[in-house]
Scaffold this motif. Structure first.
Motif, PDB file in Angstrom:
ATOM      1  N   ARG A 180      21.736 -81.911 -47.028  1.00 56.28           N
ATOM      2  CA  ARG A 180      21.508 -80.454 -47.068  1.00 56.28           C
ATOM      3  C   ARG A 180      21.875 -79.799 -45.734  1.00 56.28           C
ATOM      4  O   ARG A 180      22.482 -78.729 -45.697  1.00 56.28           O
ATOM      5  CB  ARG A 180      20.053 -80.157 -47.399  1.00 56.28           C
ATOM      6  CG  ARG A 180      19.677 -80.428 -48.826  1.00 56.28           C
ATOM      7  CD  ARG A 180      18.221 -80.058 -49.071  1.00 56.28           C
ATOM      8  NE  ARG A 180      17.860 -80.308 -50.449  1.00 56.28           N
ATOM      9  CZ  ARG A 180      16.731 -80.888 -50.823  1.00 56.28           C
ATOM     10  NH1 ARG A 180      15.833 -81.272 -49.916  1.00 56.28           N
ATOM     11  NH2 ARG A 180      16.475 -81.083 -52.096  1.00 56.28           N
ATOM     12  N   ALA A 181      21.478 -80.433 -44.639  1.00 58.13           N
ATOM     13  CA  ALA A 181      21.726 -79.861 -43.316  1.00 58.13           C
ATOM     14  C   ALA A 181      23.216 -79.795 -43.000  1.00 58.13           C
ATOM     15  O   ALA A 181      23.677 -78.841 -42.368  1.00 58.13           O
ATOM     16  CB  ALA A 181      20.994 -80.681 -42.255  1.00 58.13           C
ATOM     17  N   ILE A 182      23.966 -80.788 -43.420  1.00 53.75           N
ATOM     18  CA  ILE A 182      25.407 -80.784 -43.155  1.00 53.75           C
ATOM     19  C   ILE A 182      26.090 -79.659 -43.917  1.00 53.75           C
ATOM     20  O   ILE A 182      26.936 -78.954 -43.355  1.00 53.75           O
ATOM     21  CB  ILE A 182      26.020 -82.169 -43.470  1.00 53.75           C
ATOM     22  CG1 ILE A 182      25.668 -83.135 -42.330  1.00 53.75           C
ATOM     23  CG2 ILE A 182      27.527 -82.084 -43.677  1.00 53.75           C
ATOM     24  CD1 ILE A 182      26.113 -84.558 -42.550  1.00 53.75           C
ATOM     25  N   THR A 183      25.718 -79.457 -45.161  1.00 53.42           N
ATOM     26  CA  THR A 183      26.344 -78.362 -45.907  1.00 53.42           C
ATOM     27  C   THR A 183      25.912 -77.004 -45.340  1.00 53.42           C
ATOM     28  O   THR A 183      26.748 -76.124 -45.126  1.00 53.42           O
ATOM     29  CB  THR A 183      26.051 -78.450 -47.417  1.00 53.42           C
ATOM     30  OG1 THR A 183      24.654 -78.513 -47.629  1.00 53.42           O
ATOM     31  CG2 THR A 183      26.714 -79.658 -48.031  1.00 53.42           C
ATOM     32  N   ALA A 184      24.632 -76.841 -45.043  1.00 53.07           N
ATOM     33  CA  ALA A 184      24.137 -75.562 -44.528  1.00 53.07           C
ATOM     34  C   ALA A 184      24.564 -75.313 -43.082  1.00 53.07           C
ATOM     35  O   ALA A 184      24.999 -74.222 -42.732  1.00 53.07           O
ATOM     36  CB  ALA A 184      22.608 -75.507 -44.635  1.00 53.07           C
ATOM     37  N   GLY A 185      24.444 -76.340 -42.249  1.00 55.63           N
ATOM     38  CA  GLY A 185      24.688 -76.171 -40.821  1.00 55.63           C
ATOM     39  C   GLY A 185      26.148 -76.163 -40.421  1.00 55.63           C
ATOM     40  O   GLY A 185      26.515 -75.541 -39.421  1.00 55.63           O
ATOM     41  N   LEU A 186      26.979 -76.835 -41.202  1.00 52.31           N
ATOM     42  CA  LEU A 186      28.396 -76.932 -40.843  1.00 52.31           C
ATOM     43  C   LEU A 186      29.296 -76.133 -41.774  1.00 52.31           C
ATOM     44  O   LEU A 186      30.502 -76.087 -41.578  1.00 52.31           O
ATOM     45  CB  LEU A 186      28.843 -78.402 -40.838  1.00 52.31           C
ATOM     46  CG  LEU A 186      28.083 -79.336 -39.897  1.00 52.31           C
ATOM     47  CD1 LEU A 186      28.639 -80.744 -39.997  1.00 52.31           C
ATOM     48  CD2 LEU A 186      28.155 -78.818 -38.462  1.00 52.31           C
ATOM     49  N   GLY A 187      28.720 -75.555 -42.806  1.00 59.06           N
ATOM     50  CA  GLY A 187      29.528 -74.807 -43.756  1.00 59.06           C
ATOM     51  C   GLY A 187      30.380 -75.693 -44.646  1.00 59.06           C
ATOM     52  O   GLY A 187      31.361 -75.241 -45.224  1.00 59.06           O
ATOM     53  N   ALA A 188      30.001 -76.968 -44.745  1.00 58.68           N
ATOM     54  CA  ALA A 188      30.735 -77.881 -45.620  1.00 58.68           C
ATOM     55  C   ALA A 188      30.499 -77.481 -47.070  1.00 58.68           C
ATOM     56  O   ALA A 188      29.435 -76.982 -47.424  1.00 58.68           O
ATOM     57  CB  ALA A 188      30.281 -79.323 -45.389  1.00 58.68           C
ATOM     58  N   GLN A 189      31.508 -77.713 -47.907  1.00 63.75           N
ATOM     59  CA  GLN A 189      31.360 -77.414 -49.327  1.00 63.75           C
ATOM     60  C   GLN A 189      30.592 -78.512 -50.056  1.00 63.75           C
ATOM     61  O   GLN A 189      30.057 -78.285 -51.138  1.00 63.75           O
ATOM     62  CB  GLN A 189      32.729 -77.241 -49.966  1.00 63.75           C
ATOM     63  CG  GLN A 189      33.467 -76.029 -49.459  1.00 63.75           C
ATOM     64  CD  GLN A 189      34.889 -75.994 -49.958  1.00 63.75           C
ATOM     65  OE1 GLN A 189      35.565 -77.019 -50.011  1.00 63.75           O
ATOM     66  NE2 GLN A 189      35.354 -74.808 -50.319  1.00 63.75           N
ATOM     67  N   GLY A 190      30.561 -79.687 -49.477  1.00 66.41           N
ATOM     68  CA  GLY A 190      29.864 -80.816 -50.074  1.00 66.41           C
ATOM     69  C   GLY A 190      29.830 -81.966 -49.092  1.00 66.41           C
ATOM     70  O   GLY A 190      30.145 -81.799 -47.907  1.00 66.41           O
ATOM     71  N   THR A 191      29.447 -83.130 -49.578  1.00 65.75           N
ATOM     72  CA  THR A 191      29.378 -84.320 -48.735  1.00 65.75           C
ATOM     73  C   THR A 191      29.826 -85.543 -49.517  1.00 65.75           C
ATOM     74  O   THR A 191      29.804 -85.546 -50.751  1.00 65.75           O
ATOM     75  CB  THR A 191      27.945 -84.585 -48.232  1.00 65.75           C
ATOM     76  OG1 THR A 191      27.075 -84.700 -49.352  1.00 65.75           O
ATOM     77  CG2 THR A 191      27.467 -83.506 -47.288  1.00 65.75           C
ATOM     78  N   PHE A 192      30.219 -86.555 -48.789  1.00 65.76           N
ATOM     79  CA  PHE A 192      30.457 -87.884 -49.338  1.00 65.76           C
ATOM     80  C   PHE A 192      29.349 -88.745 -48.765  1.00 65.76           C
ATOM     81  O   PHE A 192      29.155 -88.782 -47.543  1.00 65.76           O
ATOM     82  CB  PHE A 192      31.833 -88.407 -48.916  1.00 65.76           C
ATOM     83  CG  PHE A 192      32.112 -89.808 -49.371  1.00 65.76           C
ATOM     84  CD1 PHE A 192      32.395 -90.079 -50.703  1.00 65.76           C
ATOM     85  CD2 PHE A 192      32.094 -90.866 -48.482  1.00 65.76           C
ATOM     86  CE1 PHE A 192      32.648 -91.371 -51.138  1.00 65.76           C
ATOM     87  CE2 PHE A 192      32.355 -92.157 -48.902  1.00 65.76           C
ATOM     88  CZ  PHE A 192      32.631 -92.406 -50.233  1.00 65.76           C
ATOM     89  N   VAL A 193      28.585 -89.425 -49.611  1.00 65.24           N
ATOM     90  CA  VAL A 193      27.457 -90.245 -49.183  1.00 65.24           C
ATOM     91  C   VAL A 193      27.743 -91.677 -49.605  1.00 65.24           C
ATOM     92  O   VAL A 193      28.032 -91.929 -50.781  1.00 65.24           O
ATOM     93  CB  VAL A 193      26.143 -89.740 -49.816  1.00 65.24           C
ATOM     94  CG1 VAL A 193      24.969 -90.614 -49.398  1.00 65.24           C
ATOM     95  CG2 VAL A 193      25.896 -88.281 -49.437  1.00 65.24           C
ATOM     96  N   PRO A 243      30.713 -84.727 -44.079  1.00 58.94           N
ATOM     97  CA  PRO A 243      30.980 -83.388 -44.596  1.00 58.94           C
ATOM     98  C   PRO A 243      32.327 -83.342 -45.307  1.00 58.94           C
ATOM     99  O   PRO A 243      33.278 -83.976 -44.876  1.00 58.94           O
ATOM    100  CB  PRO A 243      30.992 -82.506 -43.346  1.00 58.94           C
ATOM    101  CG  PRO A 243      31.126 -83.418 -42.195  1.00 58.94           C
ATOM    102  CD  PRO A 243      30.697 -84.780 -42.627  1.00 58.94           C
ATOM    103  N   ARG A 244      32.379 -82.580 -46.410  1.00 63.26           N
ATOM    104  CA  ARG A 244      33.616 -82.446 -47.191  1.00 63.26           C
ATOM    105  C   ARG A 244      33.925 -80.982 -47.433  1.00 63.26           C
ATOM    106  O   ARG A 244      33.022 -80.171 -47.617  1.00 63.26           O
ATOM    107  CB  ARG A 244      33.473 -83.128 -48.556  1.00 63.26           C
ATOM    108  CG  ARG A 244      33.249 -84.624 -48.564  1.00 63.26           C
ATOM    109  CD  ARG A 244      34.438 -85.429 -48.085  1.00 63.26           C
ATOM    110  NE  ARG A 244      35.724 -85.021 -48.617  1.00 63.26           N
ATOM    111  CZ  ARG A 244      36.256 -85.436 -49.770  1.00 63.26           C
ATOM    112  NH1 ARG A 244      35.609 -86.301 -50.520  1.00 63.26           N
ATOM    113  NH2 ARG A 244      37.441 -84.993 -50.152  1.00 63.26           N
ATOM    114  N   THR A 245      35.201 -80.673 -47.442  1.00 66.58           N
ATOM    115  CA  THR A 245      35.689 -79.375 -47.880  1.00 66.58           C
ATOM    116  C   THR A 245      36.918 -79.621 -48.735  1.00 66.58           C
ATOM    117  O   THR A 245      37.650 -80.605 -48.526  1.00 66.58           O
ATOM    118  CB  THR A 245      36.062 -78.449 -46.704  1.00 66.58           C
ATOM    119  OG1 THR A 245      37.013 -79.119 -45.888  1.00 66.58           O
ATOM    120  CG2 THR A 245      34.852 -78.078 -45.867  1.00 66.58           C
ATOM    121  N   LYS A 246      37.135 -78.756 -49.680  1.00 66.84           N
ATOM    122  CA  LYS A 246      38.302 -78.895 -50.550  1.00 66.84           C
ATOM    123  C   LYS A 246      39.570 -78.872 -49.692  1.00 66.84           C
ATOM    124  O   LYS A 246      39.703 -78.050 -48.795  1.00 66.84           O
ATOM    125  CB  LYS A 246      38.324 -77.767 -51.581  1.00 66.84           C
ATOM    126  CG  LYS A 246      39.405 -77.944 -52.599  1.00 66.84           C
ATOM    127  CD  LYS A 246      39.324 -76.914 -53.691  1.00 66.84           C
ATOM    128  CE  LYS A 246      40.505 -77.155 -54.608  1.00 66.84           C
ATOM    129  NZ  LYS A 246      40.191 -77.041 -55.978  1.00 66.84           N
TER     130      LYS A 246
END
Length: 136
Positions: free
Chosen positions: A71-84, A103-106
């Motif tokens: 959650r923090a990576i998407t909110a804090g970095l503006g990432a569209q999603g993540t790879f876990v 962190p992931r972005t299209k």
């Protein structure tokens, strides 16, 4: 703690790391060789090598930390999603359980999984499902 484990040293504070979060059971810090900037590793404070070895009492706190970092990576970095991801033995560069949150972005260039895909022959998928089910 394992005296030869680099992640245990980070947890103990005897090795440098950019720690982004800590709980009673986990530590999360930036990966030194990130796939993308903000790539974070979540580790249990207890020295455990693989996910199957993680004590049941730590499952919920561990994955709550992974979820929080996601959650923090998407909110804090503006990432569209993540790879876990978690490696167990194969491709596990440090023998201490760790979950990668990337962190992931299209259009970021990361193509799905990092390995080729395969196909099941007719009836083979059912055999694999049964083998896994039987092992449970």
């Amino acid at each position: 703690m394992d005296n030869d484990c680099p992640f245990c040293a980070i947890i103990e504070g005897t090795a440098p790391a950019l720690i982004v979060a800590e709980t009673a059971d986990t530590v999360a810090f930036l990966d030194r060789r990130p796939v993308f900037k903000g790539h974070t590793l979540v580790v249990p404070r207890e020295h455990v090598v693989t996910l199957p070895e993680l004590p049941e009492r730590l499952l919920a706190p561990y994955f709550a930390s992974v979820q929080g970092i996601t959650r923090a990576i998407t909110a804090g970095l503006g990432a569209q999603g993540t790879f876990v991801a978690v490696n167990n033995v194969v491709s596990q560069s440090v023998a201490h359980l760790h979950t990668h949150v990337v962190p992931r972005t299209k259009g970021d260039g990361l193509r799905g999984f990092f390995w080729p895909r395969t196909k099941y022959a007719d009836g083979e998928a059912e055999q694999y499902a049964e083998r896994i089910h039987a092992a449970l």
